[in-house]
Design an enzyme around this catalytic site. Sequence first.
Site, PDB file in Angstrom:
ATOM      1  N   SER A 128      -0.195 -21.514 -86.161  1.00  0.00           N
ATOM      2  CA  SER A 128       0.759 -20.627 -86.749  1.00  0.00           C
ATOM      3  C   SER A 128       1.082 -21.079 -88.293  1.00  0.00           C
ATOM      4  O   SER A 128       1.701 -20.404 -88.865  1.00  0.00           O
ATOM      5  CB  SER A 128       1.951 -20.606 -86.054  1.00  0.00           C
ATOM      6  N   LYS A 163      -5.227 -27.889 -77.927  1.00  0.00           N
ATOM      7  CA  LYS A 163      -4.674 -26.645 -77.547  1.00  0.00           C
ATOM      8  C   LYS A 163      -5.692 -25.717 -77.561  1.00  0.00           C
ATOM      9  O   LYS A 163      -6.069 -25.538 -78.795  1.00  0.00           O
ATOM     10  CB  LYS A 163      -3.242 -26.248 -77.654  1.00  0.00           C
ATOM     11  N   GLU A 189       2.310 -17.137 -73.653  1.00  0.00           N
ATOM     12  CA  GLU A 189       3.114 -16.414 -74.806  1.00  0.00           C
ATOM     13  C   GLU A 189       3.482 -14.621 -74.545  1.00  0.00           C
ATOM     14  O   GLU A 189       2.485 -14.109 -74.210  1.00  0.00           O
ATOM     15  CB  GLU A 189       2.176 -16.572 -76.366  1.00  0.00           C
TER      16      GLU A 189
HETATM   17  O1  KIV Z   1       0.416 -21.914 -83.150  1.00  0.00           O
HETATM   18  C1  KIV Z   1       1.313 -21.775 -82.393  1.00  0.00           C
HETATM   19  O2  KIV Z   1       2.479 -21.984 -83.245  1.00  0.00           O
HETATM   20  C2  KIV Z   1       1.364 -21.292 -80.997  1.00  0.00           C
HETATM   21  C3  KIV Z   1       2.858 -21.236 -80.615  1.00  0.00           C
HETATM   22  C4  KIV Z   1       3.427 -19.610 -80.953  1.00  0.00           C
HETATM   23  C5  KIV Z   1       2.737 -21.411 -78.807  1.00  0.00           C
HETATM   24  O3  KIV Z   1       0.371 -21.334 -80.393  1.00  0.00           O
END
Ligand code: KIV
Length: 273
Positions: free
Chosen positions: A54, A122, A191
Amino acid sequence: MSAYLYSDVNKVTTNILQRMRNEGEKIAMLTAYDYSTAKLLDMAKIDVILVGDSAANVMAGYTTTLPITLDNMIYHASSVVRAVTRALVVVDMPFGTYQGNSKEALHSAIRIMKESGADAVKMEGGVEITDSIDRILTAGIPVMGHLGLTPQSINKFGTYAVRATEEKEAEKLISDAKVLEEHGCFAIVLEKIPADLAKRVTESVSVPTIGIGAGSATSGQVLVFHDMMGITQQFSPRFLRRYHSLSEEIINAVSHYISDVKAVDFPNEKEQY
Ligand code: KIV
């Protein structure tokens, strides 16, 4: 005496997160992309800091998360890691660095771990990415999964609306969560899915689930720091609770500074040499 079971641990690990989930203590996760913010979050004793892709939206102003590069993510992650002593630091693997090619996935994950010093990575997706997950885990790198609304697939979804409202997609999501657990993911982000489904997923796996727009039954919650602090203004989904309206405070403070400069009120006698 602290109110939470694990507030006093010196370092949050994946094992601690599992213990929190088993003992019913909710996991608190927030995003950070820079040293100064990460330092504040760590001082406040956040359990997990996500260096999310993000960053593409809130740091760089892109409309999707797709353009951010591996080098960009390593830059953000290493800035965060330099600030943090306690929180577990998880880094998003950016779009195009792990899908469909497990060798490249391993190479990308190793670069993130080696060059940033983070604790885990992740990845978005279910059964389709298990080859990459397996290979990364073989190298001893912990992997957090991410199901439901997976923003790297926005061009396939065509919308940021709630996912898995139909039973077919809900069943695939539960099955994907079980697959991620079987393949060794230490936690799974859920999500923007219905709260009932997030509860079913949470009850179907024994690893922690961390929700964003997924109700209260998950093992923990995550928000984007800039959204929960009210720095971003346009983004206002139902699930977002704003804990501050920093955008107003920043604009007011900057306007004040501008007036002081124009009026030759700043700097004053005491603020000069
Ligand atoms: O990139 C991010 O901030 C995320 C969250 C919204 C879980 O993957």
